[in-house]
Design a protein around this motif. Sequence first.
Motif, PDB file in Angstrom:
ATOM      1  N   ARG A 126      32.442  15.776 -19.332  1.00 19.13           N
ATOM      2  CA  ARG A 126      32.168  16.973 -18.520  1.00 19.13           C
ATOM      3  C   ARG A 126      32.953  16.910 -17.208  1.00 19.13           C
ATOM      4  NH1 ARG A 126      26.973  15.714 -18.671  1.00 19.13           N
ATOM      5  NH2 ARG A 126      26.099  16.581 -20.569  1.00 19.13           N
ATOM      6  N   GLU A 127      32.839  15.760 -16.555  1.00 17.48           N
ATOM      7  CA  GLU A 127      33.490  15.627 -15.236  1.00 17.48           C
ATOM      8  C   GLU A 127      35.011  15.684 -15.351  1.00 17.48           C
ATOM      9  OE1 GLU A 127      31.749  12.033 -13.695  1.00 17.48           O
ATOM     10  OE2 GLU A 127      29.785  13.009 -13.694  1.00 17.48           O
ATOM     11  N   SER A 128      35.548  15.054 -16.395  1.00 21.92           N
ATOM     12  CA  SER A 128      37.008  15.020 -16.504  1.00 21.92           C
ATOM     13  C   SER A 128      37.568  16.426 -16.772  1.00 21.92           C
ATOM     14  CB  SER A 128      37.428  14.001 -17.579  1.00 21.92           C
ATOM     15  OG  SER A 128      37.977  14.588 -18.698  1.00 21.92           O
ATOM     16  N   TYR A 129      36.855  17.198 -17.572  1.00 21.21           N
ATOM     17  CA  TYR A 129      37.295  18.566 -17.870  1.00 21.21           C
ATOM     18  C   TYR A 129      37.308  19.405 -16.580  1.00 21.21           C
ATOM     19  CZ  TYR A 129      37.533  23.113 -20.194  1.00 21.21           C
ATOM     20  OH  TYR A 129      37.917  24.366 -20.602  1.00 21.21           O
ATOM     21  N   ILE A 130      36.208  19.300 -15.857  1.00 23.21           N
ATOM     22  CA  ILE A 130      36.100  20.103 -14.633  1.00 23.21           C
ATOM     23  C   ILE A 130      37.180  19.667 -13.630  1.00 23.21           C
ATOM     24  CG2 ILE A 130      34.579  20.553 -12.632  1.00 23.21           C
ATOM     25  CD1 ILE A 130      32.289  20.540 -14.878  1.00 23.21           C
ATOM     26  N   ARG A 131      37.365  18.358 -13.519  1.00 25.80           N
ATOM     27  CA  ARG A 131      38.382  17.847 -12.568  1.00 25.80           C
ATOM     28  C   ARG A 131      39.774  18.366 -12.933  1.00 25.80           C
ATOM     29  NH1 ARG A 131      36.778  12.859 -12.556  1.00 25.80           N
ATOM     30  NH2 ARG A 131      38.160  12.157 -14.206  1.00 25.80           N
ATOM     31  N   PHE A 132      40.092  18.314 -14.235  1.00 32.62           N
ATOM     32  CA  PHE A 132      41.421  18.740 -14.691  1.00 32.62           C
ATOM     33  C   PHE A 132      41.709  20.176 -14.236  1.00 32.62           C
ATOM     34  CE2 PHE A 132      44.277  20.640 -17.856  1.00 32.62           C
ATOM     35  CZ  PHE A 132      45.293  19.696 -17.938  1.00 32.62           C
ATOM     36  N   PHE A 133      40.708  21.045 -14.380  1.00 33.95           N
ATOM     37  CA  PHE A 133      40.958  22.444 -14.026  1.00 33.95           C
ATOM     38  C   PHE A 133      40.807  22.701 -12.521  1.00 33.95           C
ATOM     39  CE2 PHE A 133      40.678  22.736 -18.598  1.00 33.95           C
ATOM     40  CZ  PHE A 133      41.814  23.494 -18.834  1.00 33.95           C
ATOM     41  N   VAL A 134      39.964  21.942 -11.850  1.00 35.42           N
ATOM     42  CA  VAL A 134      39.883  22.076 -10.387  1.00 35.42           C
ATOM     43  C   VAL A 134      41.236  21.689  -9.787  1.00 35.42           C
ATOM     44  CG1 VAL A 134      38.833  21.077  -8.294  1.00 35.42           C
ATOM     45  CG2 VAL A 134      37.367  21.853 -10.175  1.00 35.42           C
ATOM     46  N   PHE A 174      21.329  24.837 -29.504  1.00 37.47           N
ATOM     47  CA  PHE A 174      21.734  24.617 -28.117  1.00 37.47           C
ATOM     48  C   PHE A 174      22.976  23.722 -28.085  1.00 37.47           C
ATOM     49  CE2 PHE A 174      21.960  21.870 -24.440  1.00 37.47           C
ATOM     50  CZ  PHE A 174      21.860  22.772 -23.398  1.00 37.47           C
ATOM     51  N   PHE A 175      23.952  24.094 -27.287  1.00 38.37           N
ATOM     52  CA  PHE A 175      25.116  23.216 -27.102  1.00 38.37           C
ATOM     53  C   PHE A 175      25.742  23.513 -25.731  1.00 38.37           C
ATOM     54  CE2 PHE A 175      28.578  26.293 -27.733  1.00 38.37           C
ATOM     55  CZ  PHE A 175      27.891  27.338 -28.329  1.00 38.37           C
ATOM     56  N   GLU A 176      26.664  22.657 -25.349  1.00 43.53           N
ATOM     57  CA  GLU A 176      27.354  22.852 -24.067  1.00 43.53           C
ATOM     58  C   GLU A 176      28.784  23.288 -24.319  1.00 43.53           C
ATOM     59  OE1 GLU A 176      26.575  19.737 -20.917  1.00 43.53           O
ATOM     60  OE2 GLU A 176      25.780  18.773 -22.695  1.00 43.53           O
ATOM     61  N   MET A 177      29.187  24.318 -23.614  1.00 44.59           N
ATOM     62  CA  MET A 177      30.551  24.815 -23.769  1.00 44.59           C
ATOM     63  C   MET A 177      31.327  24.586 -22.474  1.00 44.59           C
ATOM     64  SD  MET A 177      31.833  28.649 -24.723  1.00 44.59           S
ATOM     65  CE  MET A 177      31.180  28.728 -26.351  1.00 44.59           C
ATOM     66  N   LEU A 178      32.410  23.823 -22.578  1.00 40.67           N
ATOM     67  CA  LEU A 178      33.300  23.643 -21.435  1.00 40.67           C
ATOM     68  C   LEU A 178      34.296  24.796 -21.469  1.00 40.67           C
ATOM     69  CD1 LEU A 178      33.885  19.830 -22.030  1.00 40.67           C
ATOM     70  CD2 LEU A 178      32.507  20.829 -20.197  1.00 40.67           C
ATOM     71  N   THR A 221      40.200  33.919  -8.811  1.00 39.50           N
ATOM     72  CA  THR A 221      40.704  34.444 -10.090  1.00 39.50           C
ATOM     73  C   THR A 221      40.743  33.367 -11.177  1.00 39.50           C
ATOM     74  OG1 THR A 221      42.945  33.969  -9.334  1.00 39.50           O
ATOM     75  CG2 THR A 221      42.138  36.239  -9.036  1.00 39.50           C
ATOM     76  N   ARG A 222      40.304  32.139 -10.829  1.00 40.90           N
ATOM     77  CA  ARG A 222      40.247  31.061 -11.834  1.00 40.90           C
ATOM     78  C   ARG A 222      38.902  30.359 -11.708  1.00 40.90           C
ATOM     79  NH1 ARG A 222      46.143  28.001 -11.420  1.00 40.90           N
ATOM     80  NH2 ARG A 222      47.375  29.917 -11.518  1.00 40.90           N
ATOM     81  N   ALA A 223      38.271  30.077 -12.836  1.00 40.30           N
ATOM     82  CA  ALA A 223      36.982  29.378 -12.783  1.00 40.30           C
ATOM     83  C   ALA A 223      36.893  28.361 -13.912  1.00 40.30           C
ATOM     84  CB  ALA A 223      35.836  30.381 -12.889  1.00 40.30           C
ATOM     85  N   VAL A 224      36.029  27.345 -13.708  1.00 40.18           N
ATOM     86  CA  VAL A 224      35.771  26.358 -14.761  1.00 40.18           C
ATOM     87  C   VAL A 224      34.264  26.103 -14.782  1.00 40.18           C
ATOM     88  CG1 VAL A 224      36.291  24.410 -13.179  1.00 40.18           C
ATOM     89  CG2 VAL A 224      36.343  24.039 -15.637  1.00 40.18           C
ATOM     90  N   THR A 225      33.714  25.992 -15.987  1.00 43.56           N
ATOM     91  CA  THR A 225      32.264  25.765 -16.110  1.00 43.56           C
ATOM     92  C   THR A 225      31.949  24.817 -17.262  1.00 43.56           C
ATOM     93  OG1 THR A 225      31.977  27.618 -17.656  1.00 43.56           O
ATOM     94  CG2 THR A 225      31.593  28.102 -15.334  1.00 43.56           C
ATOM     95  N   SER A 226      30.739  24.277 -17.169  1.00 47.39           N
ATOM     96  CA  SER A 226      30.119  23.626 -18.312  1.00 47.39           C
ATOM     97  C   SER A 226      28.842  24.434 -18.533  1.00 47.39           C
ATOM     98  CB  SER A 226      29.804  22.180 -17.945  1.00 47.39           C
ATOM     99  OG  SER A 226      28.913  21.664 -18.879  1.00 47.39           O
ATOM    100  N   GLN A 227      28.825  25.250 -19.584  1.00 47.40           N
ATOM    101  CA  GLN A 227      27.773  26.253 -19.740  1.00 47.40           C
ATOM    102  C   GLN A 227      26.764  25.873 -20.828  1.00 47.40           C
ATOM    103  OE1 GLN A 227      27.089  29.384 -18.147  1.00 47.40           O
ATOM    104  NE2 GLN A 227      25.257  29.145 -19.444  1.00 47.40           N
ATOM    105  N   LYS A 228      25.475  25.987 -20.496  1.00 40.83           N
ATOM    106  CA  LYS A 228      24.411  25.820 -21.494  1.00 40.83           C
ATOM    107  C   LYS A 228      24.445  27.045 -22.402  1.00 40.83           C
ATOM    108  CE  LYS A 228      21.246  25.873 -18.140  1.00 40.83           C
ATOM    109  NZ  LYS A 228      19.958  25.793 -17.437  1.00 40.83           N
ATOM    110  N   MET A 270      19.677  14.271 -20.724  1.00 42.85           N
ATOM    111  CA  MET A 270      20.335  15.439 -20.126  1.00 42.85           C
ATOM    112  C   MET A 270      20.001  15.643 -18.644  1.00 42.85           C
ATOM    113  SD  MET A 270      22.028  16.478 -22.703  1.00 42.85           S
ATOM    114  CE  MET A 270      22.593  18.161 -22.458  1.00 42.85           C
ATOM    115  N   GLY A 271      19.044  14.855 -18.148  1.00 43.86           N
ATOM    116  CA  GLY A 271      18.513  15.084 -16.799  1.00 43.86           C
ATOM    117  C   GLY A 271      19.524  14.980 -15.675  1.00 43.86           C
ATOM    118  N   SER A 272      20.558  14.114 -15.826  1.00 38.87           N
ATOM    119  CA  SER A 272      21.468  13.995 -14.684  1.00 38.87           C
ATOM    120  C   SER A 272      22.405  15.193 -14.619  1.00 38.87           C
ATOM    121  CB  SER A 272      22.249  12.675 -14.730  1.00 38.87           C
ATOM    122  OG  SER A 272      23.066  12.643 -15.872  1.00 38.87           O
ATOM    123  N   ALA A 273      22.835  15.703 -15.772  1.00 36.87           N
ATOM    124  CA  ALA A 273      23.734  16.869 -15.753  1.00 36.87           C
ATOM    125  C   ALA A 273      22.958  18.159 -15.491  1.00 36.87           C
ATOM    126  CB  ALA A 273      24.490  16.962 -17.070  1.00 36.87           C
TER     127      ALA A 273
END
Length: 417
Positions: A7-15, A84-88, A58-65, A337-340
């Motif tokens: 999760r973190e690596s995906y978000i970092r890559f796009f940030v 239920f799943f998480e979508m990056l 104009t650009r966003a990144v998410t990890s969505q429930k 799942m509690g920390s995320a």
Amino acid sequence: MRADELRESYIRFFVERFHIHRPSDSLVPTDDATLLFTGAGMNQFKEMLLGRGKLPFTRAVTSQKCLRTGDIPNVGRTAGHHTFFEMLGNFSFGDYFKKETITWAWEYLTKILKIDADRLRVSVYEDDQASYDIWKDEVGVPEARIHRFDAKENFWPADAPTKGPNGPCGPCSEIFYDQGPEYDCGKPDCGPDCDCDRYVELWNLVFTQFERAEGGKLTPLPSKNIDTGMGLERTLAVLNGKPNNFETELFWPIIQRIEAAARKEYERTTDVGRRMRRIADHVRAVTFCIADGVLPSNEGRGYVVRKLLRIATNDGLQLGIQHPFLHHVVDEVCKIMGSAYPEVKAREDYINKVVKKEEFKFRVTLKVGLRTLRENEATLKERGVEVLPGKILFWLHDTCGLPTEVTESSTELIVNE
Ligand code: GLY
């Protein structure tokens, strides 16, 4: 790789590529009354994609429930379907388009996650030559591994031009991981569009450039947008060499809890494994729903929660678990799942109580319902009937509270939908 790291690596890559990190929306969509549940990362950005909303970026990144009810019949039967799943996801609102999306996706998969490029296949919408050429010429994917599919596979939402729904849509390009010939179903035309477990769909890149209106009319949007969705659970399984999402750290401790309650070992290929996987999926979904304020009830979202709990309760009973136990599974979900998602940890006691009460009540109903089913089955079999009549199926559902899925998985008769 751990789920948190992915999760973190995906978000970092796009940030690092100037995307704003936005939080996941609730499973109950904040801004879209047409939806029962949030089913994709783009839901919270629908107005932006339509060119109507205003955001200071104009650009966003998410990890969505996300929660999708359409896959309920597949859950537990396949390696990678969930409710239920998480979508990056990374999004562009009139900013970058196909070239950046495709080349970044490839860079992320092969350079950051270090997935073997030879194992990847891609698909494009049948007449999307621009995407085809980017894959072939800029990325260098051999043509034998670029597939062209129709709107059922390569338009998002699937088949939107002919079937809807109305709203933002566009052609898409998908990236698949080939698990190898040992997972091939053996059909001569087995490929990335096959439903078997060989090709795992990792990432969907949607080129959102139309608004669909009633009758199937596609109007170009004021700007060309990007909406992508990568399945976190599937990608994690691939990265850890697991052929099945349920064997990753996101699910395995849950399965172990169920094993302990059932005093049975998990078996990947039998009914035991199928039921354990389904309980794990459904209790995870219910935990997140209740955390987002959806309680079991007889209608709408609440009915989905009730139905998932009922299916899981029945699976537990069929595994030989004699007492309510799903609330123990909730504890495991909250631990993982509690920390995320701190909201599930914060409401753990409450979720636990709701699930325990609901399972207790349904166990009583279930015993009576299953006895009624057995009596009807015996009479029908005596008369040589092989198919459970629709009116009995309905009566079991309506009067005895047995969801169709429970009847289906508990009868030896044929059930026609
Ligand atoms: N919105 C892209 C997907 O759900 O696949």
